[in-house]
Every structure is written in structure tokens, then in C-alpha cells.
Design a protein around this motif. Structure first.
Motif, mmCIF file in Angstrom:
data_model
loop_
_atom_site.group_PDB
_atom_site.id
_atom_site.type_symbol
_atom_site.label_atom_id
_atom_site.label_comp_id
_atom_site.label_asym_id
_atom_site.label_seq_id
_atom_site.Cartn_x
_atom_site.Cartn_y
_atom_site.Cartn_z
ATOM 1 N N ALA A 169 0.702 -1.108 -0.030
ATOM 2 C CA ALA A 169 0.264 -0.170 0.012
ATOM 3 C C ALA A 169 0.519 1.176 0.027
ATOM 4 C CB ALA A 169 -0.948 0.132 1.302
ATOM 5 N N LEU A 170 0.718 2.144 -1.026
ATOM 6 C CA LEU A 170 1.389 3.196 -1.115
ATOM 7 C C LEU A 170 0.401 4.286 -1.279
ATOM 8 C CD1 LEU A 170 3.912 5.165 -1.444
ATOM 9 C CD2 LEU A 170 3.630 4.502 -3.941
ATOM 10 N N SER A 171 0.221 5.291 -0.346
ATOM 11 C CA SER A 171 -0.628 6.433 -0.258
ATOM 12 C C SER A 171 0.018 7.654 -0.715
ATOM 13 C CB SER A 171 -1.273 6.586 1.208
ATOM 14 O OG SER A 171 -1.987 7.904 1.017
ATOM 15 N N MET A 172 -0.215 8.325 -1.691
ATOM 16 C CA MET A 172 0.437 9.409 -1.889
ATOM 17 C C MET A 172 0.011 10.819 -2.227
ATOM 18 S SD MET A 172 1.689 8.524 -5.863
ATOM 19 C CE MET A 172 1.202 6.962 -6.356
ATOM 20 N N ARG A 173 0.728 11.784 -2.055
ATOM 21 C CA ARG A 173 0.309 13.179 -2.645
ATOM 22 C C ARG A 173 1.082 13.826 -3.332
ATOM 23 N NH1 ARG A 173 -0.286 16.379 2.615
ATOM 24 N NH2 ARG A 173 -1.558 17.922 1.145
ATOM 25 N N THR A 174 0.833 14.458 -4.567
ATOM 26 C CA THR A 174 2.014 14.682 -5.680
ATOM 27 C C THR A 174 1.558 16.160 -6.006
ATOM 28 O OG1 THR A 174 0.348 13.987 -7.219
ATOM 29 C CG2 THR A 174 1.894 12.485 -6.738
ATOM 30 N N PHE A 175 2.768 16.811 -6.106
ATOM 31 C CA PHE A 175 2.597 18.237 -6.096
ATOM 32 C C PHE A 175 3.659 18.695 -7.410
ATOM 33 C CE2 PHE A 175 1.808 17.677 -1.899
ATOM 34 C CZ PHE A 175 0.791 18.630 -1.505
ATOM 35 N N THR A 176 3.243 19.835 -8.062
ATOM 36 C CA THR A 176 4.470 20.258 -9.081
ATOM 37 C C THR A 176 4.907 21.397 -8.124
ATOM 38 O OG1 THR A 176 2.785 22.033 -9.766
ATOM 39 C CG2 THR A 176 2.468 20.080 -10.954
ATOM 40 N N PRO A 177 6.207 21.527 -8.734
ATOM 41 C CA PRO A 177 6.982 22.660 -7.960
ATOM 42 C C PRO A 177 6.070 23.849 -7.634
ATOM 43 C CG PRO A 177 8.345 21.651 -9.627
ATOM 44 C CD PRO A 177 7.046 21.335 -10.005
ATOM 45 N N GLU A 178 5.414 24.201 -8.523
ATOM 46 C CA GLU A 178 4.348 25.582 -8.623
ATOM 47 C C GLU A 178 3.368 25.311 -7.339
ATOM 48 O OE1 GLU A 178 1.309 28.374 -11.407
ATOM 49 O OE2 GLU A 178 2.398 26.219 -12.216
ATOM 50 N N THR A 179 2.520 24.134 -7.458
ATOM 51 C CA THR A 179 1.706 23.783 -6.377
ATOM 52 C C THR A 179 2.109 23.711 -4.802
ATOM 53 O OG1 THR A 179 1.494 21.333 -6.898
ATOM 54 C CG2 THR A 179 -0.095 22.883 -8.004
ATOM 55 N N TRP A 180 3.364 23.236 -5.007
ATOM 56 C CA TRP A 180 4.113 23.112 -3.614
ATOM 57 C C TRP A 180 4.663 24.250 -3.183
ATOM 58 C CZ3 TRP A 180 4.827 19.323 -0.155
ATOM 59 C CH2 TRP A 180 5.845 19.529 0.546
ATOM 60 N N ALA A 181 4.916 25.174 -4.088
ATOM 61 C CA ALA A 181 5.290 26.711 -3.562
ATOM 62 C C ALA A 181 4.103 27.368 -3.288
ATOM 63 C CB ALA A 181 6.094 27.094 -4.647
ATOM 64 N N LYS A 182 3.194 26.794 -3.608
ATOM 65 C CA LYS A 182 1.754 27.791 -3.058
ATOM 66 C C LYS A 182 1.139 27.436 -1.834
ATOM 67 C CE LYS A 182 0.032 29.238 -7.759
ATOM 68 N NZ LYS A 182 -1.112 28.576 -8.714
ATOM 69 N N ARG A 183 1.444 26.085 -1.570
ATOM 70 C CA ARG A 183 0.770 25.529 -0.402
ATOM 71 C C ARG A 183 1.416 25.987 1.114
ATOM 72 N NH1 ARG A 183 3.510 21.472 2.134
ATOM 73 N NH2 ARG A 183 1.837 20.369 2.874
#
Lengths: 79, 105
Positions: free
Chosen positions: A65-79
């Protein structure tokens, strides 16, 4: 037993990551946060598919089981 | 009938189809249980669930169908939506509710 460190390496080998964090210490269940420029312009489904592709047959053979959250560099910077 | 054909029929025969391990009453995996809870929280009524544990052919075939190696898998109007993580994220953003409303489930 598969460790979160190993899993992190497996993902990084197949996918360039700006940031990656993998948690989980029972050898079967893992949680990952992954930031990759490859995700840019892709849907969530496509982003997860890229991670699965990086893991290849390991996803079937070793990882339960692998649960994941993925972000682009842009969405990561905005969070 | 070919298993891919069977799956295609299943996912297009109802607006909302969830492939899961176990049943909504007795999910056999935490992720499948979470998927059921999310659909409930969205108020989805007519969800058709397929227990992949009771059909090994479907269990393997569904992974190839969506190029997605894990279960659960949610389909709305025949389209693959995502697994448990994506369902949760879409629910938190209110997108899943909208999608389900529009699907008439």
C-alpha cells in the motif's frame, strides 16, 4: 523488509523529484509526498501513474500500500 | 467474453462504479473502506461496487484497464476517476461531490 528509504530511492531512480518524503516502517504501508517537475500540466491520475511507472513491477511484488500526495513545483510553492 | 470487454461493460452500465476489496459492509482493506466512506459522505446513492476478491480475473484485469496498479478504483460515467488518495483530495476540494451530482448517482 522494504524500508521507506529504499522506496524513496526506487521512486527517485525513475522520476526526477524536487522533493520527496516517504514515511512508513512496517514494510508494507507507505505514505509519500512527491514534488516533481514532471507533474506539470498533468492530471492527478497521470501524476500518480508516473510514480507507479517509476516503481514498475515493485508496485505489484513488494509494495502492499502506497498512499501519496503529488505536487508540481508550482503547487508545492503555493501551499 | 474477454475480461477487458467485461470491465468496459461494467463501468459503462452504471453512472458510479467502485472496484474494491470486499463489500461496503465488510471492506477487506483500509483504502477500500475509505473509498466507501468518501462516497457516502458525498451522498452518492446508487453506487455499484465490484468485489475484486471474488473475481481474480477482474482483479488483474482492472489494473490493466486503467493502467492503475492498485485497488480501489472509482469510475464515473465510464471514466476512471482515481484511487483512494485522489478521491480524498477531490472530496476535500468539493470536486468529487460535483462530479457525482452531475452523474445522477
Amino acid at each position: 523488509m522494504l524500508t521507506s528509504e529504499q522506496l524513496k530511492e526506487y521512486i527517485q531512480q525513475g522520476l526526477p523529484c524536487d522533493y520527496i518524503d516517504v514515511q512508513g516502517n512496517d514494510g508494507q504501508h507507505f505514505e509519500a509526498v512527491i514534488v516533481s517537475p514532471e507533474f506539470t500540466g498533468k492530471s492527478m491520475v497521470q501524476q500518480h501513474q508516473l510514480v507507479y511507472k517509476a516503481l514498475g513491477p515493485r508496485m505489484r511484488d513488494e509494495i502492499h500500500a502506497l498512499s501519496m500526495r503529488t505536487f508540481t513545483p508550482e503547487t508545492w510553492a503555493k501551499r | 467474453m474477454d475480461v477487458q470487454e467485461r470491465i468496459k461493460q461494467q463501468v459503462t452500465s452504471s453512472p458510479v462504479v467502485l472496484y474494491m476489496k470486499g463489500t461496503p459492509q465488510f471492506p477487506q482493506c483500509g483504502f477500500s473502506g475509505a473509498a466507501v466512506q468518501i462516497l457516502k459522505a458525498c451522498g452518492a446513492q446508487n453506487v455499484v461496487t465490484v468485489d475484486v476478491l471474488s473475481d481474480p480475473e477482474i482483479r488483474e484485469g482492472i489494473k490493466a484497464y486503467a493502467n492503475w496498479p492498485t485497488i480501489p478504483q472509482l469510475y464515473v460515467n465510464g471514466e476512471f476517476v482515481g484511487g483512494a488518495d485522489i478521491m480524498r483530495e477531490m472530496y476535500q476540494q468539493g470536486e468529487l461531490q460535483k462530479m457525482l451530482e452531475n452523474s445522477a448517482a
